[in-house]
Design an enzyme around this catalytic site. Structure first.
Site, short mmCIF file in Angstrom:
data_model
loop_
_atom_site.label_atom_id
_atom_site.label_comp_id
_atom_site.label_asym_id
_atom_site.label_seq_id
_atom_site.Cartn_x
_atom_site.Cartn_y
_atom_site.Cartn_z
N ASP A 175 26.93 -59.73 -13.08
CA ASP A 175 25.94 -60.69 -13.61
C ASP A 175 24.50 -60.34 -13.26
OD1 ASP A 175 28.18 -62.04 -14.34
OD2 ASP A 175 27.95 -63.69 -12.93
N GLU A 229 10.86 -89.78 14.51
CA GLU A 229 10.37 -90.87 15.38
C GLU A 229 8.86 -90.72 15.63
OE1 GLU A 229 12.84 -88.70 15.89
OE2 GLU A 229 14.31 -89.45 17.33
N1 LIG Z 1 28.91 -68.93 -15.98
C1 LIG Z 1 28.43 -70.04 -15.34
C2 LIG Z 1 27.99 -69.95 -14.01
N2 LIG Z 1 28.03 -68.72 -13.41
C3 LIG Z 1 27.65 -68.53 -12.14
C4 LIG Z 1 27.48 -67.12 -11.63
O1 LIG Z 1 28.60 -66.38 -12.05
C5 LIG Z 1 26.21 -66.47 -12.20
O2 LIG Z 1 26.18 -65.12 -11.80
C6 LIG Z 1 24.99 -67.08 -11.56
O3 LIG Z 1 24.92 -68.45 -11.82
C7 LIG Z 1 23.74 -66.44 -12.12
O4 LIG Z 1 22.74 -66.83 -11.26
P1 LIG Z 1 21.21 -66.83 -11.76
O5 LIG Z 1 20.89 -65.39 -12.10
O6 LIG Z 1 20.43 -67.35 -10.60
O7 LIG Z 1 21.18 -67.73 -12.95
N3 LIG Z 1 27.54 -71.05 -13.36
C8 LIG Z 1 27.48 -72.27 -14.01
O8 LIG Z 1 27.07 -73.27 -13.43
N4 LIG Z 1 27.90 -72.38 -15.32
C9 LIG Z 1 28.37 -71.32 -16.01
O9 LIG Z 1 28.73 -71.47 -17.18
ZN LIG Z 2 13.18 -85.77 18.64
#
Ligand SMILES: Nc1c(/N=C/[C@@H](O)[C@H](O)[C@H](O)COP(=O)(O)O)[nH]c(=O)[nH]c1=O
Ligand SMILES: [Zn+2]
Length: 363
Positions: free
Chosen positions: A200, A52
């Site tokens: 990962d 606002e």
């Molecule tokens: N295996 C997959 C994913 N996997 C997601 C998580 O298991 C990964 O550890 C995470 O995305 C890694 O994070 P970064 O290091 O920030 O890239 N996520 C997706 O959308 N598609 C996939 O095929």
């Molecule tokens: Zn406000």
């Protein structure tokens, strides 16, 4: 042009700051005088001017006798900035159209009352459903004290998130993964289980072509097994908060703190008391959490019925395998009657994949 036209403009303005305002809500405002828009504004960041104020500053003296459209009831309490209700009155506004009343106890209805007491005509409820939906995380947080929890899961048609040998990158396409980063941008925190961190070594940062906010990384790690060389501890992209249990070794806690992590120690296992973990995040003013994985952590959120929204990215492949990782593990629901009802909100094609978004009905 009618009230809904201008309120839709205000809602779009509010949405332009998505991912920037937490723990504050998204708010947009439009000032209209004799059918002309004379001021617009959005709340851009916590601690900065409210929508606002921006719109009234832009309108200047044209605000006198004008109508202001606001997606959330103007505040009437002294937060970080003076009350908007006072500003609306001072500016000489003659009519105020509000999409939805503020759920926050300090404001709920007081702002509207203040405006009416000053002789301003106030109508409430224009596009209320849309305004609530856009601020669902904020409303959920104010009502429950818990962050709004979104699970993001990437899987094959038969619901696998990796092969039985643990291979998972990548199942979904670049387009789906980029969309997943938008989810990261719009959430204040991103939660991952220690198995995913070890397997990962994810960074869990927001990597979008136009940039974006990287959420606080929250690792549920009962025994503090997070490796000291974990990527996320050394990228300076966003804080790392690790939630430990009572038996977690003190020396490891000290070294992780040394490495820059913030350690929260629960007096029970966090992995089986996620509600406690979410209450803790709520106390830290975290209003939304994206649960990125893995299947064990997601399974715990499912079992504790804490999932507000589920986003699945499904790739056109069938992985198979009894040992292949499913989308969620853990105890799960014993009976269908216990399964919380959800509603599909959206299905979208992203390259070769389909994105399905479902939400739990708010009580
Ligand atoms: N295996 C997959 C994913 N996997 C997601 C998580 O298991 C990964 O550890 C995470 O995305 C890694 O994070 P970064 O290091 O920030 O890239 N996520 C997706 O959308 N598609 C996939 O095929
Ligand atoms: Zn406000």
């Amino acid at each position: 042009m009618n009230d809904e036209t201008y309120m839709r403009q205000a809602l779009d303005l509010a949405a332009s700051a998505e991912g920037q305002t937490a723990p504050n809500p998204l708010v947009g405002a439009v000032v209209v005088k004799d059918g002309a828009v004379v001021g617009v504004g959005a709340h851009l960041a916590h601690g900065e001017a409210h929508a606002e104020v921006h719109a009234l500053n832009m309108a200047g003296d044209k605000a006198a006798g004008a109508t202001i459209y606001v997606t959330l009831e103007p505040c009437s309490h002294h937060g970080k900035t003076p009350p908007c209700a006072d500003k609306v009155i001072e500016a000489g506004i003659s009519r105020c159209v509000v999409a939805v009343q503020d759920p926050f106890s300090q404001v709920a209805g007081n702002g509207i009352q203040k405006l009416r007491d000053a002789g301003i005509e106030v109508t409430v409820g224009c596009l209320e459903g849309e305004a609530r939906e856009r601020n669902r995380a904020f409303f959920h947080y104010v009502r429950t004290g818990l962050p709004y929890i979104t699970v993001k899961s990437a899987a094959s048609l038969d619901g696998k998130t990796s092969t039985h040998t643990g291979e998972s990158q990548w199942i979904t396409s670049e387009a789906a993964r980029t969309d997943g980063h938008r989810l990261r941008h719009t959430h204040q925190a991103i939660a991952a289980g220690i198995d995913t961190v070890i397997h990962d070594d994810p960074s869990l940062t927001t990597r979008l072509p136009a940039g974006g906010n990287s959420p606080i990384r929250v690792i549920v790690d009962t025994m503090l097994r997070t490796p000291l060389e974990a990527k996320m501890l050394h990228d300076d992209q966003a804080p790392v908060w690790i939630i430990a249990g009572p038996e977690a070794p003190q020396d490891k806690a000290a070294s992780l703190q040394e490495a820059g992590a913030r350690i929260f120690r629960l007096n029970e296992s966090p992995a089986s008391n996620l509600r406690k973990v979410m209450e803790l995040l709520g106390e830290e003013k975290i209003t939304s959490v994206l649960v990125e994985g893995g299947a064990t952590l997601i399974g715990s959120f499912v079992t504790e019925q804490l999932v507000n929204e589920w986003v699945s990215y499904i790739a056109p492949m069938v992985i198979g395998g009894r040992e292949a990782t499913p989308q969620s593990k853990g105890k799960g629901m014993p009976a269908l009657a216990d399964v919380p009802a959800m509603e599909i909100q959206e299905t979208t094609m992203l390259g070769p994949d389909v994105k399905i978004t479902a939400r739990k009905r708010e009580e």
